[in-house]
Design an enzyme around this catalytic site. Sequence first.
Site, short mmCIF file in Angstrom:
data_model
loop_
_atom_site.label_atom_id
_atom_site.label_comp_id
_atom_site.label_asym_id
_atom_site.label_seq_id
_atom_site.Cartn_x
_atom_site.Cartn_y
_atom_site.Cartn_z
N LEU A 99 20.34 58.67 2.22
CA LEU A 99 20.13 59.28 0.90
C LEU A 99 19.18 58.36 0.15
CD1 LEU A 99 21.01 61.39 -1.35
CD2 LEU A 99 22.53 59.57 -2.16
N GLN A 146 38.65 50.58 13.39
CA GLN A 146 37.91 51.59 12.63
C GLN A 146 36.78 52.20 13.44
OE1 GLN A 146 37.25 50.47 8.57
NE2 GLN A 146 35.59 51.91 8.28
N ASP A 163 35.92 53.98 -0.45
CA ASP A 163 35.53 52.69 -1.04
C ASP A 163 34.50 52.85 -2.16
OD1 ASP A 163 37.22 51.41 0.71
OD2 ASP A 163 35.71 50.00 1.45
N TYR A 206 48.51 37.80 13.25
CA TYR A 206 48.99 36.41 13.29
C TYR A 206 48.37 35.67 12.11
CZ TYR A 206 50.19 37.46 18.15
OH TYR A 206 50.72 38.04 19.29
C1 LIG Z 1 36.59 42.81 6.80
C2 LIG Z 1 37.27 44.06 6.41
C3 LIG Z 1 38.57 44.29 6.85
C4 LIG Z 1 39.23 45.47 6.46
N1 LIG Z 1 40.48 45.70 6.92
C5 LIG Z 1 41.11 46.85 6.57
C6 LIG Z 1 42.40 47.18 7.08
O1 LIG Z 1 42.99 46.44 7.83
N2 LIG Z 1 42.93 48.38 6.72
C7 LIG Z 1 42.29 49.26 5.90
O2 LIG Z 1 42.83 50.32 5.61
N3 LIG Z 1 41.08 48.97 5.42
C8 LIG Z 1 40.47 47.80 5.73
N4 LIG Z 1 39.23 47.55 5.27
C9 LIG Z 1 38.60 48.51 4.37
C10 LIG Z 1 38.05 49.70 5.12
O3 LIG Z 1 37.10 49.28 6.06
C11 LIG Z 1 37.44 50.64 4.07
O4 LIG Z 1 38.42 50.94 3.11
C12 LIG Z 1 36.92 51.95 4.69
O5 LIG Z 1 35.84 51.71 5.55
C13 LIG Z 1 36.48 52.90 3.58
O6 LIG Z 1 35.91 54.05 4.15
P1 LIG Z 1 34.72 54.83 3.42
O7 LIG Z 1 34.44 56.00 4.27
O8 LIG Z 1 35.07 55.02 2.01
O9 LIG Z 1 33.50 53.81 3.41
P2 LIG Z 1 32.69 53.16 4.61
O10 LIG Z 1 33.53 53.03 5.82
O11 LIG Z 1 32.10 51.92 4.07
O12 LIG Z 1 31.56 54.22 4.94
C14 LIG Z 1 30.45 54.41 4.11
C15 LIG Z 1 29.34 54.99 4.94
O13 LIG Z 1 28.29 55.36 4.06
C16 LIG Z 1 27.06 55.10 4.68
N5 LIG Z 1 26.04 54.99 3.64
C17 LIG Z 1 25.99 54.09 2.64
N6 LIG Z 1 24.94 54.32 1.85
C18 LIG Z 1 24.29 55.40 2.37
C19 LIG Z 1 23.11 56.11 1.99
N7 LIG Z 1 22.38 55.78 0.92
N8 LIG Z 1 22.72 57.16 2.75
C20 LIG Z 1 23.45 57.51 3.85
N9 LIG Z 1 24.57 56.86 4.24
C21 LIG Z 1 24.99 55.82 3.50
C22 LIG Z 1 27.32 53.83 5.47
O14 LIG Z 1 26.41 53.69 6.56
C23 LIG Z 1 28.75 54.01 5.94
O15 LIG Z 1 28.83 54.56 7.25
C24 LIG Z 1 38.57 46.38 5.63
C25 LIG Z 1 37.26 46.14 5.21
C26 LIG Z 1 36.62 45.00 5.59
C27 LIG Z 1 35.22 44.75 5.11
#
Ligand SMILES: Cc1cc2nc3c(=O)[nH]c(=O)nc-3n(C[C@H](O)[C@H](O)[C@H](O)COP(=O)(O)OP(=O)(O)OC[C@H]3O[C@@H](n4cnc5c(N)ncnc54)[C@H](O)[C@@H]3O)c2cc1C
Length: 509
Positions: free
Chosen positions: A137, A112, A288, A215
Amino acid sequence: MTSEVIETPVLIVGGGPAGLTASVLLSRHGVDSLLIDKRLDGSPLPRARGMHSRALEILRVCGVEPDLRAVELPITPGAQWRADLTSTPLREDVPSAGHTTVSPCEGLAVSQDVFEAVLRNHAHGFTCAQLRLGVLLESFRTVGDGVQATVVEQASDRRFEVRARWMIAADGARSGVRAQLRIAMNGPDDLGQQTMIAFRADLSALTGPRPRGIYFLTATGAALIWTHTDDRWVISQPGLVAADPATVVRRVLGLGDLPLDVLATSPWTAAAQSAARYAQGPVFLAGDAAHRFPPAGATGVSAAIHDVHNLAWKIAAVVHRYGGEKLLDSYATEREPVGRRNADETGAAWTRIFSGNGAPFSGRSLAQIDMGYQYTSPVIVGDGSPNTDPPGADYQQTATPGCRAPHLWLADGTSTIDLFDQRFVLLTAPPGHAWRHAAALCTGVPVDSHIMTEPQWPDLYGVAPDGAVLVRPDGHVAWRSPTTSTDPVADIRTALTTSTGRRRVPSST
Ligand SMILES: Cc1cc2nc3c(=O)[nH]c(=O)nc-3n(C[C@H](O)[C@H](O)[C@H](O)COP(=O)(O)OP(=O)(O)OC[C@H]3O[C@@H](n4cnc5c(N)ncnc54)[C@H](O)[C@@H]3O)c2cc1C
C-alpha cells in the site's frame, strides 16, 4: 501512473494473522475482498508461538482448526525456570487442566510462520477472496464514503488503483495507515528492549522430546522457546545484543561448545498500547495496528483474530443489507475497551516479570483475558446484570448480553460454539417454542432457531426453560429474555432491530 483499477468492497492491508483471518471470515460471509501484503511470503521470524482457546474456537468454526492441530508442536504445557539449560529446574509452573469444561478448544502451540501458511491456504480457497502478495500500500485517501488507494506490485513496480468501500488496516505494529490517519497510541511504548535470536540446535538431551512451553533462564534473564520440530528454537534476551549471536546463545544456554546455526536476529521493544480510535470513516484498525501487547500471556495473535471476528460479520450485514451503518460504528465501541484492557493487563504482567519485585499477581486470569471480555454498545441489549469483567476476575461462563455465549456439549457431540457462524441464532428450550415461532416470522435478518434439550442449558445461560437467548454471528450474546413473553414477535423484532443497527426489522405478521 496507475493503469489497472480494482474495485472491491473491502481492501485488507496486511497478510498477518489479522488480515488473513479477516479474508477467511469475509469469504465465509460471502463478501468479496482484496488482501495485499508487501511480503511475498509470511513472517520470516516465528514471532508468536501460540494462541488461546477463543481464537481456536473462531478458527474451528471456519474449519481451519484441524489443519492447525496437524502441525501443532507437542510441547509440555507450562513454564520452567532454570539458571541455564544445563541446571536443575528451580521451579515449574504447570497450567491447570485447561479450558475443556468451558471451551471445545484447547490453546495451540504453533509458530506464527506455520500458522500463517495454514491460514493463507484457507484464504486462497475462496473465489471471492483475492490475495495479492508482494504488493505494498503506497498511499490512500478517503473519497466520498470509501477509500481510494494506490498499491505497488513490488517485483514489477507496477501501480494499481484500488477503490474500496472499506479498508481494514491490518498492517501491524508500525501501521502506516494508522500513522497517516494521525491516530495516536495510548500507553507506554517502551517497556524494555529485547533481542530475539532464532537458531537451530539439538537440545533434546536437556529438554526431552516434549520441551516445556517456555524456559526462563534466570542467570541471563533470557527466555527459550521451541518453535519447530526440526530443532529450531528462539531465545529472547533483554537488551540489544552487540556480541556474536551464536556466542550469546551458547552463553544463555550454558553450553559453550554447542553446535548451532543462527537463523535470524531481530531486536524488538515491548509496548503496552492501544489506539485512541479503532475506526475513522471507512477505515478500521485491527490487530497490532490497533494495539501492541508485550508477550506476557501471548495474547497478540489471539486479539488480532478476535478483532476481525467482531468486524467481519458487521461488514457482511451491511453488504447483505440486513445491518445498518450503526452496526459498523459498534466495532470501535466494542473492541477499543478490550484493546485498552489487554494492554493494561499484559503491560502490568510484563513489568511484574521484569521488575522481579515479587508483587503478587492481581490481574484478570488468562482465561478471563481470552474469553471474558464483555461488549457494551448500542447494538447490545443490556439486561441490567452486573459487569462480568471486573479487574482481577477469573473466567466463569455467562450469557450476560455482550459476553461470549457459553460452550456446552450438545447431544450430537458438537458444541454450542459450532452453532454461531454466519447467522443470528435464537436458543430456547422446548417450553420456549413460542420464541422459535416468533423468530421464524422475523424476515430480513438471517436467524436460525435451535431448541436446547440439554438439561444444563437454562442455568448455564441464565434463563428459565421458557426463556430465550439471541446470539450474534460472532458468538456474543445480543439479548436474552429470562422467561416467556406476552408478545415474543415484538420482543424479537426489537432485539434484532437493535442488534443489527437498523431502524426496523420487518416481520411477516
Ligand atoms: C518477538 C515477538 C514475539 C511475539 N510473541 C508472541 C506470542 O508469543 N504470542 C502472541 O500472541 N503474539 C506474539 N507476538 C505478537 C504477534 O506477532 C502479533 O501480535 C501479530 O503478528 C499481530 O498480527 P497482525 O496481523 O496484526 O500484524 P502482523 O503480523 O505484523 O502483520 C502485518 C502485515 O502487514 C504487512 N504490511 C505492513 N505494511 C504494509 C503496507 N504498507 N502494504 C502492504 N502490506 C503491509 C506486513 O508485511 C505484515 O505481513 C510477538 C511479537 C514479536 C515481535
